[in-house]
Design a protein around this motif. Structure first.
Motif, mmCIF file in Angstrom:
data_model
loop_
_atom_site.group_PDB
_atom_site.id
_atom_site.type_symbol
_atom_site.label_atom_id
_atom_site.label_comp_id
_atom_site.label_asym_id
_atom_site.label_seq_id
_atom_site.Cartn_x
_atom_site.Cartn_y
_atom_site.Cartn_z
ATOM 1 N N MET A 284 0.884 -1.168 0.000
ATOM 2 C CA MET A 284 0.000 0.000 0.000
ATOM 3 C C MET A 284 0.921 1.217 0.000
ATOM 4 N N THR A 285 1.178 1.752 -1.165
ATOM 5 C CA THR A 285 2.169 2.812 -1.302
ATOM 6 C C THR A 285 1.750 3.782 -2.388
ATOM 7 N N ASP A 286 2.136 5.047 -2.220
ATOM 8 C CA ASP A 286 1.902 6.013 -3.292
ATOM 9 C C ASP A 286 3.088 6.098 -4.247
ATOM 10 N N THR B 101 -3.009 -2.612 -7.974
ATOM 11 C CA THR B 101 -3.362 -2.582 -6.555
ATOM 12 C C THR B 101 -3.772 -1.173 -6.139
ATOM 13 N N ARG B 102 -4.949 -1.049 -5.544
ATOM 14 C CA ARG B 102 -5.410 0.256 -5.065
ATOM 15 C C ARG B 102 -4.647 0.600 -3.791
ATOM 16 N N PRO B 103 -3.865 1.684 -3.787
ATOM 17 C CA PRO B 103 -2.988 1.971 -2.648
ATOM 18 C C PRO B 103 -3.703 2.121 -1.316
ATOM 19 N N SER B 104 -4.931 2.638 -1.325
ATOM 20 C CA SER B 104 -5.610 2.905 -0.059
ATOM 21 C C SER B 104 -6.320 1.698 0.527
ATOM 22 N N MET C 246 -5.727 10.980 -4.582
ATOM 23 C CA MET C 246 -6.570 10.859 -3.393
ATOM 24 C C MET C 246 -6.076 9.743 -2.478
ATOM 25 N N ASP C 247 -5.589 8.661 -3.066
ATOM 26 C CA ASP C 247 -5.018 7.583 -2.258
ATOM 27 C C ASP C 247 -3.789 8.054 -1.495
#
Length: 412
Positions: free
Chosen positions: A256-258, A279-282, A320-321
């Motif tokens: 989970m990373t930007d 993969t959705r970061p949030s 936004m994530d």
């Protein structure tokens, strides 16, 4: 004038897990029969090695493969239980065995060449890709490569968390589960000092369910730590250990990373799955984007176009994530409150489409407005400062860990 040898195959799939399996099935479904295809992976995957959970509309190509699906789910906090009606969507569970079986059938119909060996290197000269396979130095020349092996982001993110979890496939001697509802997030679990934890329950019938403990946090637990957390959640659910049998165990770690993932590192190499930004970061959810990538690849090849899918999520969603991760990491918002407010102040279907990157800017404004605004505004300002600092001279940061294994939260 020197000319290189023609490609051995039109398409090489490097990595043979979920992403490649979905591509093979999509190629078969779209009637692509005139391509020479190879799959290169050191493991020929079969059976149940992971579980994917996702939401979609009923009636899709995956329906015959589903282990279970639910039109209602629960989100639970210490303040109470919220029952969400997902219509017109549903939450679905898919085990890997049927996916691998469908891919194997597609392989036979497509005449796929399978090479059970690791890939040592890829060399893209702009006209074809040389795939160096195994220690013997075998060479495969491909017009295009789809690479789904786990990769770190191009640069470390400003926030680097992990979604990490352990799940027990439980069998009960008496009916104890409600097969009509899944528990999407149960935040009554003890919360870590830095991060978010929750349990969830995916019932197949009234005696069988996947019960899982998940954390969003920077650091992994030990094996006994996951088992203790799962045992605590089992007890919280009121399940009697003496009447339960653990049939299977699943573990997973998802980044989970930007940090940005390089979806196309060279002209003829395309990355899929987590390495391709699915993969959705949030949230760590991956499967829906991975399925979209496979469909886009198959449609492109069927039409004679390059197998290059579009971005997994809109750029504004990645921003936004990044803001949400920063706010959670700083402790400015509490994870249970953050997710509970999203579902309390928006239709569940809108939240799920938002998490899939399928909402309009107007809907996204409504979703983001349902969060606590002061800490999110502060996180937005902090993210802007960090981006400016990176442009002026990126600081060295520790690379995020991650990859995917046996994942009930969808993986690549």
């Amino acid at each position: 004038m020197f000319t290189s040898a023609p490609p051995d195959v039109d398409l090489a799939l490097v990595g043979g897990g979920g992403a490649a399996s979905l591509v093979l099935a999509a190629l078969d479904r779209h009637g692509v029969r005139d391509l020479r295809i190879a799959v290169v992976d050191p493991v020929h995957r079969r059976g149940q090695d992971r579980t994917w959970a996702f939401w979609d509309r009923p009636g899709g190509d995956l329906d015959p493969l589903l282990a279970a699906s639910w039109h209602q789910v629960e989100v639970v906090t210490t303040a109470g239980r919220r029952v969400l009606d997902l219509a017109p969507l549903r939450y679905a569970m898919l085990r890997s065995g049927p996916v691998y079986d469908r891919a194997a059938e597609a392989e036979r119909r497509l005449g796929v060449r399978r090479i059970v060996a690791p890939v040592d290197a890829l060399h893209d000269d702009g006209s074809q890709v040389t795939v160096r396979v195994g220690e013997g130095g075998q060479v495969l020349r491909a017009a295009w490569v789809l690479d789904s092996r786990p990769r770190p982001p191009r640069r470390p993110g400003r926030t680097n968390w992990l979604q990490h979890f352990r799940g027990w496939w439980l069998e009960s001697g008496v009916p104890v589960f409600d097969p009509a509802r899944a528990v999407l997030m149960d935040f009554r679990t003890p919360q870590p000092a830095r991060g978010v934890s929750f349990g969830y329950v995916l019932p197949v019938d009234d005696r069988h369910a996947l019960v899982e403990y998940t954390e969003f946090s920077p650091d992994l637990l030990t094996g006994p730590g996951y088992d203790a957390a799962l045992a605590g959640y089992r007890d919280l659910l009121g399940l009697e250990p003496a009447r339960l049998t653990v049939r299977e165990v699943e573990n997973g770690v998802i980044p989970m990373t930007d940090g940005p993932f390089d979806a196309r590192p060279s002209p003829r190499v395309v990355r899929l799955g987590t390495a391709g930004g699915a993969t959705r970061p949030s949230t760590g959810f991956t499967f829906s984007a991975m399925h979209r990538q496979a469909e886009q690849v198959a449609r492109a090849l069927a039409a004679g176009r390059p197998p290059v899918p579009g971005p997994a999520y809109p750029r504004r969603h990645r921003w936004m994530d990044a803001v949400a991760l920063r706010a959670l990491d700083a402790g400015a918002v509490a994870g249970p409150d953050f997710f509970d407010r999203l579902f309390a102040r928006n239709p569940a279907e809108r939240v799920l489409r938002f998490l899939d990157g399928a909402t309009t800017p107007v809907e996204e404004f409504a979703v983001m407005s349902s969060t606590r605004l002061p800490p999110m505004i502060a996180a937005t300002a902090g993210d802007a400062v960090a981006r400016l600092r990176d442009r002026l001279g990126p600081a060295r940061r520790p690379a995020p860990r991650g990859g995917t294994t046996g994942s009930a939260r969808p993986s690549g």
